[in-house]
Write a protein that holds these residues in place. Structure first.
Motif, PDB file in Angstrom:
ATOM      1  N   ALA A  88      34.136  29.965  39.052  1.00  0.00           N
ATOM      2  CA  ALA A  88      34.623  29.358  40.291  1.00  0.00           C
ATOM      3  C   ALA A  88      33.762  28.169  40.691  1.00  0.00           C
ATOM      4  N   SER A  89      32.456  28.319  40.562  1.00  0.00           N
ATOM      5  CA  SER A  89      31.568  27.218  40.941  1.00  0.00           C
ATOM      6  C   SER A  89      31.739  26.030  40.010  1.00  0.00           C
ATOM      7  N   ALA A  90      32.222  26.297  38.774  1.00  0.00           N
ATOM      8  CA  ALA A  90      32.488  25.217  37.829  1.00  0.00           C
ATOM      9  C   ALA A  90      33.867  24.599  38.038  1.00  0.00           C
ATOM     10  N   GLY A  91      34.655  25.139  38.965  1.00  0.00           N
ATOM     11  CA  GLY A  91      35.983  24.593  39.215  1.00  0.00           C
ATOM     12  C   GLY A  91      37.035  25.051  38.230  1.00  0.00           C
ATOM     13  N   VAL A  92      36.766  26.152  37.506  1.00  0.00           N
ATOM     14  CA  VAL A  92      37.695  26.660  36.500  1.00  0.00           C
ATOM     15  C   VAL A  92      38.587  27.767  37.060  1.00  0.00           C
ATOM     16  N   VAL A  93      38.071  28.536  38.014  1.00  0.00           N
ATOM     17  CA  VAL A  93      38.790  29.664  38.610  1.00  0.00           C
ATOM     18  C   VAL A  93      38.752  29.522  40.129  1.00  0.00           C
ATOM     19  N   GLU A  94      39.832  29.951  40.761  1.00  0.00           N
ATOM     20  CA  GLU A  94      39.833  30.034  42.215  1.00  0.00           C
ATOM     21  C   GLU A  94      40.208  31.447  42.633  1.00  0.00           C
ATOM     22  N   ARG A  95      39.629  31.894  43.744  1.00  0.00           N
ATOM     23  CA  ARG A  95      39.897  33.231  44.272  1.00  0.00           C
ATOM     24  C   ARG A  95      40.810  33.106  45.475  1.00  0.00           C
ATOM     25  N   ARG A  96      41.857  33.974  45.493  1.00  0.00           N
ATOM     26  CA  ARG A  96      42.820  33.961  46.583  1.00  0.00           C
ATOM     27  C   ARG A  96      42.940  35.368  47.170  1.00  0.00           C
ATOM     28  N   PRO A  97      43.264  35.475  48.456  1.00  0.00           N
ATOM     29  CA  PRO A  97      43.531  36.802  49.015  1.00  0.00           C
ATOM     30  C   PRO A  97      44.698  37.459  48.283  1.00  0.00           C
ATOM     31  N   ALA A  98      44.567  38.747  48.009  1.00  0.00           N
ATOM     32  CA  ALA A  98      45.616  39.460  47.287  1.00  0.00           C
ATOM     33  C   ALA A  98      46.905  39.490  48.091  1.00  0.00           C
TER      34      ALA A  98
END
Length: 274
Positions: free
Chosen positions: A83-93
């Motif tokens: 996520a910090s690398a901009g590859v993954v994002e976290r979203r509320p389920a």
């Protein structure tokens, strides 16, 4: 059914900072793009996490099913780094508590890299199956992912898989377009039972051994009604690298490399003409 909807957000990615362009992993300290890409991609477990995300796993416990030997803390750490690398994002389920994880456009662009790595491993990594690499849960997770639902001619089909060693059973409940993997018997009628040696079924899924050969050898046995047995080979999807899949992926890369110099030559000739 292994529904992945119960994880606690405070135990997943503490201190989540969202998308950024830097990552807190050991650095090669080279300006070379290969170096900078490797700092993100080549961290242990990261290619496999990307494999799962690229194949539709979004909940934390879904990722754990595809990565049964990674600890919860290490998986959380790797997701945070991605996520910090901009590859993954976290979203509320969307359902239940917790979060879901999705690839950004930068992450999606790694699809070709992951596929090429898998194709190379399929071709050059060896066809042997050491017992330490066999895992019935992981195999069933992969089988569920590759079911050819268009070949299932029923509103619901339940298939039980019985492994001989270790002795363990799983159920696939196929209700097109959904396919669920179950670890306990939910009481549905079973249309087909697959009694299998774990190594043999793994080899069949990998395309190293033909299903008919495994059945003839007795390492796989199918028991079910007259419609279910012949349909098994149609809806049982193989690894994407089987049946020439690896060669197609690698040859497409060869074609791109061949086209590159030709394109540069055309540009160069046009420049000279000016």
């Amino acid at each position: 059914m292994p529904h992945a909807y119960g994880e606690s957000p405070k135990n997943e990615l503490a201190g989540w900072r969202g998308e950024a362009l830097t990552v807190g992993v050991p650095e090669y300290r080279q300006f070379c793009p290969v170096s900078r890409g490797a700092e993100v991609f080549a961290e242990r477990w990261t290619p496999l996490i990307l494999r799962e995300l690229l194949n539709g796993s979004h909940r934390f416990s879904e990722l754990q099913l595809g990565l049964p030997r990674i600890s919860r803390n290490l998986l959380a750490q790797r997701l945070a780094l991605l996520a910090s690398a901009g590859v993954v994002e976290r979203r509320p389920a969307e359902r239940g508590r917790g979060f879901s994880y999705h690839l950004t456009s930068a992450g999606e662009e790694l699809r070709a890299v992951v596929e090429a790595l898998g194709a190379w491993g399929y071709r050059w990594g060896g066809a042997d199956l050491p017992s330490g690499q066999l895992d019935p849960v992981l195999l069933m997770w992969f089988i569920r992912r590759r079911v050819q639902v268009q070949a299932v001619r029923r509103d619901r089909a339940v298939v039980r898989f019985d492994f001989r060693r270790p002795r363990r059973s799983f159920w696939l409940r196929i209700e097109p377009p959904a396919v669920d993997l179950c670890f306990t018997d939910e009481g549905f009628d079973v249309e087909l039972s697959v009694d299998a040696d774990l190594a043999a079924l793994t080899a069949v899924w990998l395309g190293r051994v033909r299903l008919a050969e495994a059945i003839a050898a007795g390492s796989i046995r199918l028991d079910g009604d007259e419609d279910a047995r012949p349909l098994f080979s149609r809806w049982f999807g193989l690894s994407p690298f089987a049946d020439g899949g690896a060669e197609r992926i690698l040859s497409s890369g060869d074609a791109r490399r061949t086209a590159g110099p030709q394109k540069r030559a055309v540009i160069s000739s046009r420049s000279a003409a000016r």
